[in-house]
Each structure stands twice: as C-alpha cells, then as structure tokens.
Scaffold this motif. Sequence first.
Motif, PDB file in Angstrom:
ATOM      1  N   ALA A 166       5.722   6.705  15.619  1.00 14.60           N
ATOM      2  CA  ALA A 166       5.044   6.170  14.427  1.00 14.60           C
ATOM      3  C   ALA A 166       6.013   5.330  13.602  1.00 14.60           C
ATOM      4  O   ALA A 166       5.651   4.254  13.102  1.00 14.60           O
ATOM      5  N   THR A 188       0.867  -1.177   0.000  1.00 16.17           N
ATOM      6  CA  THR A 188       0.000   0.000   0.000  1.00 16.17           C
ATOM      7  C   THR A 188       0.903   1.226   0.000  1.00 16.17           C
ATOM      8  O   THR A 188       2.105   1.132   0.307  1.00 16.17           O
ATOM      9  N   SER A 189       0.357   2.372  -0.311  1.00 13.15           N
ATOM     10  CA  SER A 189       1.183   3.588  -0.320  1.00 13.15           C
ATOM     11  C   SER A 189       1.720   3.882   1.083  1.00 13.15           C
ATOM     12  O   SER A 189       2.846   4.359   1.235  1.00 13.15           O
ATOM     13  N   THR A 190       0.926   3.570   2.110  1.00 12.01           N
ATOM     14  CA  THR A 190       1.380   3.812   3.484  1.00 12.01           C
ATOM     15  C   THR A 190       2.524   2.872   3.849  1.00 12.01           C
ATOM     16  O   THR A 190       3.526   3.300   4.438  1.00 12.01           O
ATOM     17  N   GLN A 191       2.398   1.592   3.490  1.00 13.02           N
ATOM     18  CA  GLN A 191       3.485   0.639   3.754  1.00 13.02           C
ATOM     19  C   GLN A 191       4.753   1.082   3.023  1.00 13.02           C
ATOM     20  O   GLN A 191       5.840   1.064   3.593  1.00 13.02           O
ATOM     21  N   PHE A 225       5.625   4.057   2.072  1.00 17.51           N
ATOM     22  CA  PHE A 225       6.150   5.278   2.686  1.00 17.51           C
ATOM     23  C   PHE A 225       7.053   4.942   3.860  1.00 17.51           C
ATOM     24  O   PHE A 225       8.204   5.391   3.939  1.00 17.51           O
ATOM     25  N   TRP A 226       6.533   4.141   4.798  1.00 17.06           N
ATOM     26  CA  TRP A 226       7.306   3.833   6.005  1.00 17.06           C
ATOM     27  C   TRP A 226       8.465   2.902   5.708  1.00 17.06           C
ATOM     28  O   TRP A 226       9.564   3.068   6.251  1.00 17.06           O
ATOM     29  N   TRP A 271       5.437   1.426  12.878  1.00 14.27           N
ATOM     30  CA  TRP A 271       5.359   0.880  11.521  1.00 14.27           C
ATOM     31  C   TRP A 271       6.451  -0.159  11.277  1.00 14.27           C
ATOM     32  O   TRP A 271       6.232  -1.139  10.560  1.00 14.27           O
ATOM     33  N   HIS A 324      11.290   4.896   4.303  1.00 12.41           N
ATOM     34  CA  HIS A 324      12.028   5.622   5.344  1.00 12.41           C
ATOM     35  C   HIS A 324      12.941   4.678   6.122  1.00 12.41           C
ATOM     36  O   HIS A 324      14.083   5.038   6.442  1.00 12.41           O
TER      37      HIS A 324
END
Length: 69
Positions: free
Chosen positions: A38, A5-8, A10-11, A42, A14
């Motif tokens: 956060a 997912t875009s959230t996965q 993203f983290w 994650w 990083h």
Amino acid sequence: MNELTSTQAFWLGHLFHASSRQLPLSDYAQEQALDLAALLAWEKRLVVQGLPVPPRHRPARFVAVEMTP
C-alpha cells in the motif's frame, strides 16, 4: 494547488517521515505496521498526481574498503 485529502496527507506524511529518518520503505513499513504494498502504491499514485514525493533512502549496496599492503 488543491488541498490534500486526508488519505493523501496520511501516506505523504509517512513517505516524508521515512525519508527524513533515512529508512528504506520496507523497514519503515514494518516498524510502523503499514502494508508495504500500500505504501509503494500510494508513493506511485502521489507522483502521478503531481505531488512532491520525497526521495527514497537507498542504503549503499557496497562499502568501500581500504586495503593496506
């Protein structure tokens, strides 16, 4: 494997960036204006989901010192 997912992504991005730069997550989060809690949450969540999370950089706590007599 399913796509991230875009959230996965993203983290995970990083976490990989911090690892490749050999920065502790606390320093990286501060530099990137990220919430450390956060980022840590994650990291744990991605591990539980079975995703390849990079190893953390942990600076040496002790430094070898050579003594001469």
